[in-house]
Design an enzyme around this catalytic site. Structure first.
Site, PDB file in Angstrom:
ATOM      1  N   TRP A 181      -1.453  -3.542 -42.174  1.00  0.00           N
ATOM      2  CA  TRP A 181      -0.018  -3.520 -41.898  1.00  0.00           C
ATOM      3  C   TRP A 181       0.597  -2.457 -42.791  1.00  0.00           C
ATOM      4  O   TRP A 181       0.342  -2.444 -44.002  1.00  0.00           O
ATOM      5  CB  TRP A 181       0.651  -4.881 -42.187  1.00  0.00           C
ATOM      6  CG  TRP A 181       2.148  -4.727 -42.151  1.00  0.00           C
ATOM      7  CD1 TRP A 181       2.928  -4.525 -41.053  1.00  0.00           C
ATOM      8  CD2 TRP A 181       3.032  -4.683 -43.292  1.00  0.00           C
ATOM      9  NE1 TRP A 181       4.239  -4.354 -41.430  1.00  0.00           N
ATOM     10  CE2 TRP A 181       4.320  -4.450 -42.784  1.00  0.00           C
ATOM     11  CE3 TRP A 181       2.858  -4.814 -44.673  1.00  0.00           C
ATOM     12  CZ2 TRP A 181       5.448  -4.346 -43.622  1.00  0.00           C
ATOM     13  CZ3 TRP A 181       3.962  -4.713 -45.500  1.00  0.00           C
ATOM     14  CH2 TRP A 181       5.248  -4.486 -44.973  1.00  0.00           C
ATOM     15  N   GLU A 222      -1.442  -5.264 -37.539  1.00  0.00           N
ATOM     16  CA  GLU A 222      -0.220  -6.085 -37.477  1.00  0.00           C
ATOM     17  C   GLU A 222       1.003  -5.213 -37.208  1.00  0.00           C
ATOM     18  O   GLU A 222       1.275  -4.262 -37.932  1.00  0.00           O
ATOM     19  CB  GLU A 222      -0.052  -6.834 -38.813  1.00  0.00           C
ATOM     20  CG  GLU A 222       1.202  -7.697 -38.900  1.00  0.00           C
ATOM     21  CD  GLU A 222       1.333  -8.408 -40.248  1.00  0.00           C
ATOM     22  OE1 GLU A 222       0.604  -8.049 -41.201  1.00  0.00           O
ATOM     23  OE2 GLU A 222       2.186  -9.313 -40.354  1.00  0.00           O
ATOM     24  N   LYS A 224       5.307  -4.685 -36.395  1.00  0.00           N
ATOM     25  CA  LYS A 224       6.562  -5.210 -36.934  1.00  0.00           C
ATOM     26  C   LYS A 224       7.735  -4.489 -36.296  1.00  0.00           C
ATOM     27  O   LYS A 224       7.658  -3.295 -36.036  1.00  0.00           O
ATOM     28  CB  LYS A 224       6.584  -5.021 -38.450  1.00  0.00           C
ATOM     29  CG  LYS A 224       7.740  -5.716 -39.148  1.00  0.00           C
ATOM     30  CD  LYS A 224       7.516  -5.787 -40.639  1.00  0.00           C
ATOM     31  CE  LYS A 224       8.723  -6.391 -41.328  1.00  0.00           C
ATOM     32  NZ  LYS A 224       8.498  -6.593 -42.757  1.00  0.00           N
ATOM     33  N   ASP A 255       2.615 -11.546 -36.247  1.00  0.00           N
ATOM     34  CA  ASP A 255       3.295 -12.326 -37.278  1.00  0.00           C
ATOM     35  C   ASP A 255       4.567 -12.825 -36.617  1.00  0.00           C
ATOM     36  O   ASP A 255       5.338 -12.011 -36.076  1.00  0.00           O
ATOM     37  CB  ASP A 255       3.576 -11.397 -38.479  1.00  0.00           C
ATOM     38  CG  ASP A 255       4.344 -12.075 -39.606  1.00  0.00           C
ATOM     39  OD1 ASP A 255       5.349 -12.755 -39.322  1.00  0.00           O
ATOM     40  OD2 ASP A 255       3.964 -11.896 -40.773  1.00  0.00           O
ATOM     41  N   HIS A 258       7.980 -11.091 -36.946  1.00  0.00           N
ATOM     42  CA  HIS A 258       8.053  -9.652 -36.687  1.00  0.00           C
ATOM     43  C   HIS A 258       8.586  -9.259 -35.317  1.00  0.00           C
ATOM     44  O   HIS A 258       8.273  -8.195 -34.798  1.00  0.00           O
ATOM     45  CB  HIS A 258       6.670  -9.026 -36.886  1.00  0.00           C
ATOM     46  CG  HIS A 258       6.258  -8.957 -38.314  1.00  0.00           C
ATOM     47  ND1 HIS A 258       5.190  -8.232 -38.763  1.00  0.00           N
ATOM     48  CD2 HIS A 258       6.812  -9.521 -39.420  1.00  0.00           C
ATOM     49  CE1 HIS A 258       5.068  -8.355 -40.078  1.00  0.00           C
ATOM     50  NE2 HIS A 258       6.041  -9.142 -40.498  1.00  0.00           N
ATOM     51  N   HIS A 282      -0.237 -14.345 -38.102  1.00  0.00           N
ATOM     52  CA  HIS A 282       0.350 -14.693 -39.392  1.00  0.00           C
ATOM     53  C   HIS A 282       1.403 -15.738 -39.072  1.00  0.00           C
ATOM     54  O   HIS A 282       2.385 -15.429 -38.392  1.00  0.00           O
ATOM     55  CB  HIS A 282       1.029 -13.479 -40.043  1.00  0.00           C
ATOM     56  CG  HIS A 282       0.099 -12.668 -40.884  1.00  0.00           C
ATOM     57  ND1 HIS A 282       0.509 -11.553 -41.574  1.00  0.00           N
ATOM     58  CD2 HIS A 282      -1.219 -12.851 -41.187  1.00  0.00           C
ATOM     59  CE1 HIS A 282      -0.529 -11.060 -42.251  1.00  0.00           C
ATOM     60  NE2 HIS A 282      -1.581 -11.823 -42.035  1.00  0.00           N
ATOM     61  N   ASP A 290      13.043 -11.669 -40.964  1.00  0.00           N
ATOM     62  CA  ASP A 290      11.650 -11.942 -41.359  1.00  0.00           C
ATOM     63  C   ASP A 290      11.636 -12.434 -42.804  1.00  0.00           C
ATOM     64  O   ASP A 290      11.115 -11.778 -43.696  1.00  0.00           O
ATOM     65  CB  ASP A 290      10.844 -10.645 -41.209  1.00  0.00           C
ATOM     66  CG  ASP A 290       9.382 -10.825 -41.570  1.00  0.00           C
ATOM     67  OD1 ASP A 290       8.864 -11.939 -41.399  1.00  0.00           O
ATOM     68  OD2 ASP A 290       8.759  -9.846 -42.022  1.00  0.00           O
ATOM     69  N   ASP A 292      10.239 -14.995 -44.288  1.00  0.00           N
ATOM     70  CA  ASP A 292       9.024 -15.596 -44.828  1.00  0.00           C
ATOM     71  C   ASP A 292       9.256 -16.911 -45.561  1.00  0.00           C
ATOM     72  O   ASP A 292       8.761 -17.121 -46.667  1.00  0.00           O
ATOM     73  CB  ASP A 292       8.263 -14.586 -45.707  1.00  0.00           C
ATOM     74  CG  ASP A 292       7.559 -13.530 -44.859  1.00  0.00           C
ATOM     75  OD1 ASP A 292       6.715 -13.919 -44.033  1.00  0.00           O
ATOM     76  OD2 ASP A 292       7.865 -12.337 -44.999  1.00  0.00           O
ATOM     77  N   ASP A 322       1.359 -16.666 -43.812  1.00  0.00           N
ATOM     78  CA  ASP A 322       1.982 -15.519 -44.483  1.00  0.00           C
ATOM     79  C   ASP A 322       3.453 -15.823 -44.743  1.00  0.00           C
ATOM     80  O   ASP A 322       4.290 -15.633 -43.862  1.00  0.00           O
ATOM     81  CB  ASP A 322       1.841 -14.255 -43.621  1.00  0.00           C
ATOM     82  CG  ASP A 322       2.538 -13.054 -44.275  1.00  0.00           C
ATOM     83  OD1 ASP A 322       2.827 -13.114 -45.479  1.00  0.00           O
ATOM     84  OD2 ASP A 322       2.802 -12.058 -43.563  1.00  0.00           O
TER      85      ASP A 322
END
Ligand code: RNT
Ligand code: ZN
Length: 413
Positions: A181, A222, A224, A255, A258, A282, A290, A292, A322
């Site tokens: 990524w 990955e 995004k 993810d 993303h 993820h 995003d 997390d 993640d």
């Protein structure tokens, strides 16, 4: 009556075998990210976290050394049922006796301690090159940089990471997933969207040109949509990554933080399953961006698990966590998030999927909705607790974590 026996009967009445579900759940490995324990700091340098990602909060107890991070992970793993994998970033290299090596020069020996740790836990390791938090990230660009010195540095980093991934696989006898990524992008409207992507493509071609054993190293890519400070354009967009992966035999990684907020990864899994042998995830929780956040037992996590389980794709979907929350006890963040992925998988396993699919095919949509709603009120908690108790894992994880916090974490000043 024993709560599990009761639950078993209630599920059996719906045509669901709880024993089968419990057996299956034990076999699902989750790749647990190491970076929840230290807010994505790593050990190779002191640079602040960059790359358009952010860990927010200042809860005490962040791991500051490899020993502390390993001790914390060890503690978390004791509270997570099942056998899993450890997911590392290149920035977690361990340099002993001043033996520093920059990212373009890191070697397997800098990860020997992690191999030891993984062996103690009978776990495999997955890996990630770290294209952020480093002075060679020039103008927010790495593999797509127009500056040849910068681009070359990061190409070398990618190559080193593939070599280290192969070392993990060889040492541990389990394939290593190495996930690429890059944060590369622009804050404002670019004049040229094509050239950075062409350079990223060229860089990936160069990295992948080194010989490596494809049975041991599984490369994922990955995508995004945007990052903080990189709002207008990201080089590694969904279209780029899916196309590159398809053309080069890589595995795409999604993810769920993303994408645009109304796009759901749960709706994307089935499409990718039709075109790729394997796909990777993820699992995270984006709150408005995003962000997390720690994964919860929420609708989208359950829906993602349902897509994997109901399509019998457990051996084709590589599941990793993640997220990074620095505002709560970091060990509780690990345990809560990973357990919630497992709970979502168990919830999906405890459904009469064939009957539900038949209802869809026969257009009995009323019954389909009602039955799916009823499933939410089945005694799911009793089955989950049975799973924990069979694995000798305490259901209550808050108490031991708070004790560890008082004994160990509060002393880290
Ligand atoms: C960033 C990506 C990436 C990182 C980790 C630390 O938006 O999700 O996977 O979170 O590699
Ligand atoms: Zn991610």
């Amino acid at each position: 009556m024993n709560a599990y026996i009761d639950a078993k009967e209630r599920y059996a009445a719906l045509g669901v075998d709880t024993e089968q579900a419990l057996e299956k759940l034990q076999t699902i490995p989750i790749s647990i990210h190491c970076w929840q324990g230290d807010d994505v700091s790593g050990f190779d340098r002191d640079d602040a976290l960059s790359g358009g990602i952010q860990a927010t909060g200042d809860y005490p107890g962040k791991a500051r050394t490899p020993e502390e991070l390993m001790a914390d992970m060890d503690f978390a793993l004791r509270l997570i049922p099942g056998k899993h994998k450890l997911n590392l970033h290149a920035s977690y290299a361990i340099f002993e006796n001043g033996d520093f090596a920059d990212r373009d020069q890191i070697q397997p020996k800098h990860f020997a301690k992690w191999v030891e740790f993984a062996k103690q836990h009978h776990a495999g390791i997955d890996f990630n090159p770290t294209f952020f938090s480093h002075p060679m990230v020039k103008d927010n660009l790495t593999l797509s940089s127009p500056d040849e010195t910068t681009r070359r540095f990061w190409v070398e980093h990618g190559k080193r990471c593939i070599e280290i991934a192969e070392y993990f696989a060889t040492q541990l006898g389990t394939p290593c997933v190495v996930n690429f990524w890059i944060p590369d992008g622009y804050k404002d409207i670019p004049a040229d969207r094509l050239s950075p992507r062409a350079r990223f493509k060229q860089s990936m071609d160069e990295i992948l040109s080194i010989p490596y054993d494809k049975n041991k190293v599984l490369v994922t890519l990955e995508s995004k949509v945007f990052g903080i400070g990189l709002e207008s354009y990201t080089v590694g967009s969904a279209e780029f990554c899916l196309s590159y992966a398809a053309q080069n035999g890589l595995t795409p990684l999604m993810d769920n933080g993303h994408y645009h907020p109304t796009e759901l990864v749960s709706d994307k899994i089935s499409s990718l399953l039709l075109f790729y042998d394997k796909i990777a995830l993820h699992v995270t929780r984006p709150v408005r961006w995003d962000s997390d956040h720690v994964v919860l037992f929420d609708d989208e996590t359950r829906e993602i698990a349902k897509e994997i389980v109901w399509h019998d794709a457990l051996d084709r979907v590589l599941i990793a966590t993640d997220y990074f929350d620095a505002s709560i006890n970091r060990i509780s963040a690990w345990v809560t998030g990973v357990r919630n992925v497992q709970k979502a998988l168990l919830f999906a396993l405890l459904a009469p999927k064939d009957e539900l699919k038949a209802l869809q095919n026969n257009n009995q949509t009323t019954k389909l909705m009602v039955l799916q709603e009823e499933l939410k009120l089945q005694p799911f908690g009793a089955v989950w607790e049975e799973y924990l108790s069979r694995q000798n894992i305490p259901a209550d994880y808050l108490e031991p974590i708070l004790q560890y916090e008082q004994k160990v974490l509060v002393n880290r000043k």
